[in-house]
Design a protein around this motif. Structure first.
Motif, mmCIF file in Angstrom:
data_model
loop_
_atom_site.group_PDB
_atom_site.id
_atom_site.type_symbol
_atom_site.label_atom_id
_atom_site.label_comp_id
_atom_site.label_asym_id
_atom_site.label_seq_id
_atom_site.Cartn_x
_atom_site.Cartn_y
_atom_site.Cartn_z
ATOM 1 N N ASN A 26 1.837 8.896 -6.121
ATOM 2 C CA ASN A 26 1.884 10.889 -6.144
ATOM 3 C C ASN A 26 3.627 11.028 -6.564
ATOM 4 O O ASN A 26 3.050 12.503 -7.117
ATOM 5 C CB ASN A 26 2.818 11.421 -3.883
ATOM 6 C CG ASN A 26 1.762 9.997 -3.570
ATOM 7 O OD1 ASN A 26 0.275 11.189 -3.478
ATOM 8 N ND2 ASN A 26 1.876 9.980 -2.497
ATOM 9 N N ASP B 235 -6.307 8.064 -0.423
ATOM 10 C CA ASP B 235 -5.386 8.004 0.320
ATOM 11 C C ASP B 235 -4.880 9.627 1.385
ATOM 12 O O ASP B 235 -3.695 9.902 2.139
ATOM 13 C CB ASP B 235 -3.972 8.031 -0.659
ATOM 14 C CG ASP B 235 -3.393 6.986 -1.055
ATOM 15 O OD1 ASP B 235 -4.166 5.645 -1.044
ATOM 16 O OD2 ASP B 235 -2.902 6.593 -1.856
ATOM 17 N N ARG C 274 -10.441 -2.364 2.087
ATOM 18 C CA ARG C 274 -8.825 -2.083 2.614
ATOM 19 C C ARG C 274 -9.854 -2.034 4.311
ATOM 20 O O ARG C 274 -10.922 -1.653 4.884
ATOM 21 C CB ARG C 274 -8.879 -0.831 2.319
ATOM 22 C CG ARG C 274 -8.993 -0.920 0.831
ATOM 23 C CD ARG C 274 -8.011 0.672 1.087
ATOM 24 N NE ARG C 274 -7.627 0.986 -0.410
ATOM 25 C CZ ARG C 274 -6.470 2.143 -0.785
ATOM 26 N NH1 ARG C 274 -6.344 3.170 0.458
ATOM 27 N NH2 ARG C 274 -6.233 2.337 -1.686
ATOM 28 N N ILE D 191 0.620 -1.036 0.231
ATOM 29 C CA ILE D 191 -0.722 0.243 0.169
ATOM 30 C C ILE D 191 1.020 1.384 -0.106
ATOM 31 O O ILE D 191 0.787 2.066 -0.305
ATOM 32 C CB ILE D 191 -0.570 -0.391 1.155
ATOM 33 C CG1 ILE D 191 -1.613 -0.993 1.572
ATOM 34 C CG2 ILE D 191 -1.489 1.700 1.520
ATOM 35 C CD1 ILE D 191 -3.033 -0.757 0.215
ATOM 36 N N ARG D 192 2.174 1.120 0.457
ATOM 37 C CA ARG D 192 2.486 1.891 0.617
ATOM 38 C C ARG D 192 4.046 2.868 -0.006
ATOM 39 O O ARG D 192 3.792 4.270 -0.785
ATOM 40 C CB ARG D 192 3.605 2.539 2.012
ATOM 41 C CG ARG D 192 3.184 2.743 3.865
ATOM 42 C CD ARG D 192 4.365 2.513 4.582
ATOM 43 N NE ARG D 192 5.030 1.303 4.708
ATOM 44 C CZ ARG D 192 5.179 0.562 5.486
ATOM 45 N NH1 ARG D 192 3.345 0.455 6.215
ATOM 46 N NH2 ARG D 192 5.444 -0.591 4.826
ATOM 47 N N LYS E 36 1.424 3.565 -3.247
ATOM 48 C CA LYS E 36 0.905 5.331 -2.754
ATOM 49 C C LYS E 36 2.156 5.897 -3.159
ATOM 50 O O LYS E 36 2.192 7.275 -3.505
ATOM 51 C CB LYS E 36 1.033 5.838 -1.077
ATOM 52 C CG LYS E 36 0.350 6.974 -0.313
ATOM 53 C CD LYS E 36 0.030 6.804 0.588
ATOM 54 C CE LYS E 36 0.152 8.755 0.627
ATOM 55 N NZ LYS E 36 -0.853 8.416 2.790
#
Length: 202
Positions: free
Chosen positions: A16, A94, A138, A8-9, A12
Motif C-alpha cells: 500500500n 487484498d 492462501r 501477510i499484514r 500488505k
C-alpha cells in the motif's frame, strides 16, 4: 499461523505504501516496433536514457516531449510490462478495486499488450494466472473469483455473456460503481475462465 498472518499484514502494508508513492492513477506508455503497415513513417520516437518516464516524438516538422509514469521501449517484453502492474493485482487480492485498461489508436498494439499470444500472453492472461496462483495457497481467506464482461456501444450497455439487450445501467453503490443485473460466472481455474470466454455471445 500467527507468524504467517503477521507477514501477510506486513506485505500488505508495504504494498500500500508503494502504491501510494506511485500514485492511484498511473499512465504507462508502450511504444511498439515499426511494422510494414507504417510505410515510410516520418515520425521518430526518441527516449531519454536518464528518465524512463519521458519520450519525445518528432512528427510533421515539430518535436513534442511527453512525460508519463513509465515508458516501455519497442524491445520491452510482455513479462516486463506485467511486472509493472503486478502490484495492482496483489492489491486486488487484498480487497482493493483496481482497473487496468489500454487506450490508443487502431493498430497501436493494445490487443497484443492486453491479450498477447498463446506463447507470449499479455496482461489479461498473466493477471488471471497470477490471481489463481496466489489465492490457491492462501488459507487465511476464502476467495471467490467470478467473471463478467460488458460492452458500451452507442452509450448503451450490453451483457456479453448472455447477448441479452435488456437495459443495463451503471449505478453508484456503497462499495463503488456497479451494474445491476450484469451476469457473473464463478470460475475456479484457468480452464473455467477459458470456457466462459470461448462461449462469449458478443
Amino acid at each position: 499461523m500467527t507468524r504467517h498472518n503477521k507477514e501477510i499484514r506486513l506485505r500488505k502494508k508495504y504494498l500500500n505504501e508503494l502504491l501510494d508513492l506511485k500514485g492511484n492513477i498511473r499512465v504507462l506508455c508502450r511504444v511498439r516496433p515499426l511494422i510494414r503497415e507504417d510505410g515510410d513513417s516520418t515520425q521518430i520516437v526518441s527516449f531519454d536514457p536518464s528518465d524512463d518516464g519521458r519520450l519525445s516524438l518528432f512528427s510533421k516538422g515539430s518535436l513534442n516531449t511527453y512525460e508519463v509514469d513509465k515508458v516501455f521501449r519497442p524491445e520491452s517484453t510482455q513479462e516486463q510490462v506485467f511486472d509493472e502492474v503486478k502490484p495492482l493485482i496483489m492489491a486486488c487480492i487484498d480487497g482493493y478495486n483496481i482497473c487496468i485498461f489500454a487506450y490508443g489508436q487502431t493498430g497501436a498494439g493494445k490487443t497484443f499488450t492486453m491479450e498477447g499470444t498463446p506463447r507470449d500472453p499479455g496482461i489479461n492472461k498473466r493477471s488471471v494466472k497470477f490471481l489463481f496462483d496466489e489465492t490457491s495457497w492462501r488459507s487465511d481467506w476464502l476467495y471467490t473469483i467470478s467473471v463478467s464482461t460488458l460492452e458500451i456501444y452507442n452509450e448503451k450497455l450490453h451483457d456479453q455473456l448472455t447477448g441479452d439487450d435488456a437495459k443495463l445501467d451503471i449505478k453508484q453503490g456503497r462499495e463503488g460503481m456497479y451494474v445491476p443485473g450484469l451476469t457473473e460466472v464463478s470460475v475456479s481455474n484457468i480452464e473455467d475462465l477459458n470456457d466462459v470466454c470461448f462461449h462469449l455471445k458478443c
